[in-house]
Design a protein around this motif. Sequence first.
Motif, PDB file in Angstrom:
ATOM      1  N   THR A 233      25.314  -6.275  90.817  1.00 56.12           N
ATOM      2  CA  THR A 233      23.967  -7.006  90.189  1.00 56.12           C
ATOM      3  C   THR A 233      22.892  -6.168  90.064  1.00 56.12           C
ATOM      4  O   THR A 233      22.060  -6.074  89.221  1.00 56.12           O
ATOM      5  CB  THR A 233      23.420  -8.073  91.056  1.00 56.12           C
ATOM      6  OG1 THR A 233      23.491  -7.571  92.618  1.00 56.12           O
ATOM      7  CG2 THR A 233      24.734  -9.167  91.119  1.00 56.12           C
ATOM      8  N   GLU A 241      25.284   1.855  86.844  1.00 53.30           N
ATOM      9  CA  GLU A 241      24.820   0.760  85.809  1.00 53.30           C
ATOM     10  C   GLU A 241      25.537   0.990  84.536  1.00 53.30           C
ATOM     11  O   GLU A 241      26.142   0.375  83.929  1.00 53.30           O
ATOM     12  CB  GLU A 241      23.439   0.566  85.668  1.00 53.30           C
ATOM     13  CG  GLU A 241      23.106  -0.481  84.511  1.00 53.30           C
ATOM     14  CD  GLU A 241      22.497  -1.580  85.113  1.00 53.30           C
ATOM     15  OE1 GLU A 241      21.689  -1.486  86.093  1.00 53.30           O
ATOM     16  OE2 GLU A 241      22.152  -2.462  84.280  1.00 53.30           O
TER      17      GLU A 241
ATOM     18  N   LEU B  14      23.377  -8.291  72.695  1.00 57.20           N
ATOM     19  CA  LEU B  14      22.338  -8.712  73.588  1.00 57.20           C
ATOM     20  C   LEU B  14      20.953  -8.578  73.188  1.00 57.20           C
ATOM     21  O   LEU B  14      20.095  -9.283  73.113  1.00 57.20           O
ATOM     22  CB  LEU B  14      22.501  -7.680  74.657  1.00 57.20           C
ATOM     23  CG  LEU B  14      23.687  -7.802  75.478  1.00 57.20           C
ATOM     24  CD1 LEU B  14      23.441  -6.874  76.651  1.00 57.20           C
ATOM     25  CD2 LEU B  14      23.468  -9.336  76.442  1.00 57.20           C
ATOM     26  N   ILE B  78      27.403  -8.039  83.546  1.00 56.88           N
ATOM     27  CA  ILE B  78      26.975  -7.819  84.912  1.00 56.88           C
ATOM     28  C   ILE B  78      25.674  -7.021  84.928  1.00 56.88           C
ATOM     29  O   ILE B  78      25.277  -6.468  83.905  1.00 56.88           O
ATOM     30  CB  ILE B  78      28.211  -6.986  85.927  1.00 56.88           C
ATOM     31  CG1 ILE B  78      28.595  -5.838  85.198  1.00 56.88           C
ATOM     32  CG2 ILE B  78      29.273  -7.775  86.290  1.00 56.88           C
ATOM     33  CD1 ILE B  78      29.666  -5.099  85.856  1.00 56.88           C
ATOM     34  N   ALA B  79      24.991  -6.771  85.869  1.00 59.93           N
ATOM     35  CA  ALA B  79      23.923  -6.075  86.254  1.00 59.93           C
ATOM     36  C   ALA B  79      22.823  -6.476  85.243  1.00 59.93           C
ATOM     37  O   ALA B  79      22.698  -7.687  84.986  1.00 59.93           O
ATOM     38  CB  ALA B  79      24.011  -4.562  86.187  1.00 59.93           C
ATOM     39  N   HIS B  80      22.127  -5.507  84.341  1.00 54.73           N
ATOM     40  CA  HIS B  80      21.095  -6.049  83.698  1.00 54.73           C
ATOM     41  C   HIS B  80      21.614  -6.531  82.314  1.00 54.73           C
ATOM     42  O   HIS B  80      20.763  -7.610  81.816  1.00 54.73           O
ATOM     43  CB  HIS B  80      20.373  -4.568  83.134  1.00 54.73           C
ATOM     44  CG  HIS B  80      19.191  -4.822  82.314  1.00 54.73           C
ATOM     45  ND1 HIS B  80      19.201  -4.821  80.903  1.00 54.73           N
ATOM     46  CD2 HIS B  80      17.871  -5.053  82.478  1.00 54.73           C
ATOM     47  CE1 HIS B  80      18.042  -5.038  80.480  1.00 54.73           C
ATOM     48  NE2 HIS B  80      17.195  -4.955  81.383  1.00 54.73           N
ATOM     49  N   ASP B  81      22.816  -6.384  81.850  1.00 51.13           N
ATOM     50  CA  ASP B  81      23.351  -7.238  80.972  1.00 51.13           C
ATOM     51  C   ASP B  81      23.325  -8.601  81.175  1.00 51.13           C
ATOM     52  O   ASP B  81      22.963  -9.591  80.497  1.00 51.13           O
ATOM     53  CB  ASP B  81      24.814  -6.810  80.557  1.00 51.13           C
ATOM     54  CG  ASP B  81      24.915  -5.291  80.013  1.00 51.13           C
ATOM     55  OD1 ASP B  81      23.567  -4.736  79.627  1.00 51.13           O
ATOM     56  OD2 ASP B  81      25.749  -4.775  79.950  1.00 51.13           O
ATOM     57  N   ARG B  83      21.234 -10.188  83.466  1.00 48.26           N
ATOM     58  CA  ARG B  83      20.223 -10.626  83.749  1.00 48.26           C
ATOM     59  C   ARG B  83      19.468 -11.058  82.247  1.00 48.26           C
ATOM     60  O   ARG B  83      18.876 -12.028  82.058  1.00 48.26           O
ATOM     61  CB  ARG B  83      19.388  -9.440  84.218  1.00 48.26           C
ATOM     62  CG  ARG B  83      19.609  -9.449  85.870  1.00 48.26           C
ATOM     63  CD  ARG B  83      18.573  -9.043  86.669  1.00 48.26           C
ATOM     64  NE  ARG B  83      18.059  -7.739  86.338  1.00 48.26           N
ATOM     65  CZ  ARG B  83      18.587  -6.403  86.755  1.00 48.26           C
ATOM     66  NH1 ARG B  83      19.864  -6.528  87.475  1.00 48.26           N
ATOM     67  NH2 ARG B  83      18.297  -5.203  86.187  1.00 48.26           N
ATOM     68  N   THR B 214      13.700  -6.011  87.077  1.00 55.47           N
ATOM     69  CA  THR B 214      13.728  -5.521  88.441  1.00 55.47           C
ATOM     70  C   THR B 214      14.761  -6.134  89.337  1.00 55.47           C
ATOM     71  O   THR B 214      14.925  -5.503  90.264  1.00 55.47           O
ATOM     72  CB  THR B 214      12.430  -5.672  89.355  1.00 55.47           C
ATOM     73  OG1 THR B 214      12.243  -7.043  89.219  1.00 55.47           O
ATOM     74  CG2 THR B 214      11.177  -5.044  88.174  1.00 55.47           C
ATOM     75  N   GLU B 216      14.398  -8.361  90.917  1.00 50.38           N
ATOM     76  CA  GLU B 216      13.447  -9.237  91.998  1.00 50.38           C
ATOM     77  C   GLU B 216      13.236 -10.744  91.716  1.00 50.38           C
ATOM     78  O   GLU B 216      12.736 -10.925  90.688  1.00 50.38           O
ATOM     79  CB  GLU B 216      12.386  -8.246  92.280  1.00 50.38           C
ATOM     80  CG  GLU B 216      12.372  -7.099  92.859  1.00 50.38           C
ATOM     81  CD  GLU B 216      13.288  -6.878  94.129  1.00 50.38           C
ATOM     82  OE1 GLU B 216      13.214  -7.822  95.007  1.00 50.38           O
ATOM     83  OE2 GLU B 216      13.950  -5.735  94.182  1.00 50.38           O
TER      84      GLU B 216
END
Lengths: 249, 225
Positions: A233, A241, B14, B78-81, B83, B214, B216
């Motif tokens: 995440t 990443e 995206l 996953i990760a930024h994708d 988000r 971020t 967050e």
Amino acid sequence: MKMNITNLNLYYGEHQALYDVSLPVPENHVVALIGPSGCGKSTFLRTLNRMNDLVEGVHIDGDVRLDDEDIYADGVDLVNLRKRVGMVFQRPNPFPMSIYDNVAYGCRVHGLKDKKRLDEIVERSLRGAALWDEVKDRLNASAMGMSGGQQQRLCIARVLAVSPEVVLMDEPCSALDPISTMKIEELVAEIKKHYTIVMVTHNMQQAARVSDYTAFFLNGRLIEHDKTDTIFTKPHMKETEDYITGRFG
Amino acid sequence: MSFKKTRQEFIADLDNLQTKVSAMGERASQAVEKSMRALVKGDKLLAHEVMREDDVIDDMIIGIEDDCILLIAKQQPIAHDLRVIATGFKISTDIERIGDHAFDIAKTTCDLETPLEGKCLSSVQELADCAERMVQKAMQAYRARDVQLADEVRHMDDEMDKVFARTFYVLSDYVKQSSDDNNHVTQLLFVARFLERIGDHAVNIAEWVIYLETAERIHSKKHAE
């Protein structure tokens, strides 16, 4: 920590394959090793039970500890080490013998002859590998007649039979169909209650699903390792990443 | 080992998703501005236009949601994708609510039998200006992936709350002093509430922009403040 690897460097002759790798392996957890082909993750995995000793010209420096014992110390019994740290390979590799004999093989090598005790171990191991119900009526049939997924679970049963403490898995599902892959993943989730597992996988979703910790390797270096939830995440390093999101290949 | 860029199609998908969310935000922002213009001028024709155009915004969110679902199903992001997709879902919902409130304000204009008085109107105009600025800035932060700008929107909410309290006081006072039919003021109290909610949705968008960039999680709690 069940295993602790500190400042590990590995060389194939002049070529350095691992650079200063340090990684803790917590007990009863699954650690996934990910990274592109040639990044050193399988090489690293094989250092954990000294399988690389079989490769000519390999030398390593650094520290690999199992329960705080240096596994590269002089006088370490390799047969006993590999009993404690078992391994499952990419392609299922059953021996050309019966299902029963495959599972009993390791115990017999270690000197166990009592038939009743062997029966118990074979059943327990096959149950542990979620294979018992499928093969209990044909234990004397050849293992070579099983499906690929069954053969891989048989190989896991063969490892479990000698009661290892750590199980190393080198892309255990890469030759299997999706259903067999799911069975192996469920099996990993189950057996981690009793064993510590280190698994190399090329399947990002598999790493995300089955592991508690993930370590990302690139060009022989450990770029980062953290809880799997964090790596998938919010990885700290851009290289991680880029890799997990498939941005380079 | 080559590090050539891969997944170009996914990256384009995206980008396309974010373009759609931005376009939807632009539509909703215009709807708020037009609904207030219609209210101030008593322009029922314009108000009807805003109400009709809310259907377009509703269609846009369906398209965005479908895109998000398909990308999750096909690409295992996953990760930024991930988000980008998660915030696409959430931000489009906030934008859709902003559109709904613009619709409500337009409907108020349509329901009025006589034009509103200037004194009452000026009290909600300040609130409308504040809400419009917040929406525009939140969407600008989304387009530019600008965390600092998003943070500024969060702080604008304090000012918004003050203006709302002042507007509420002015309108309540007007009710007490006026012997006329108070229906207009009651309608404006509703409009003030719609505008205040629009500001809240802008803050939500800003918080999702911060999460997008971020990872967050930030959520303002009004009661705690």
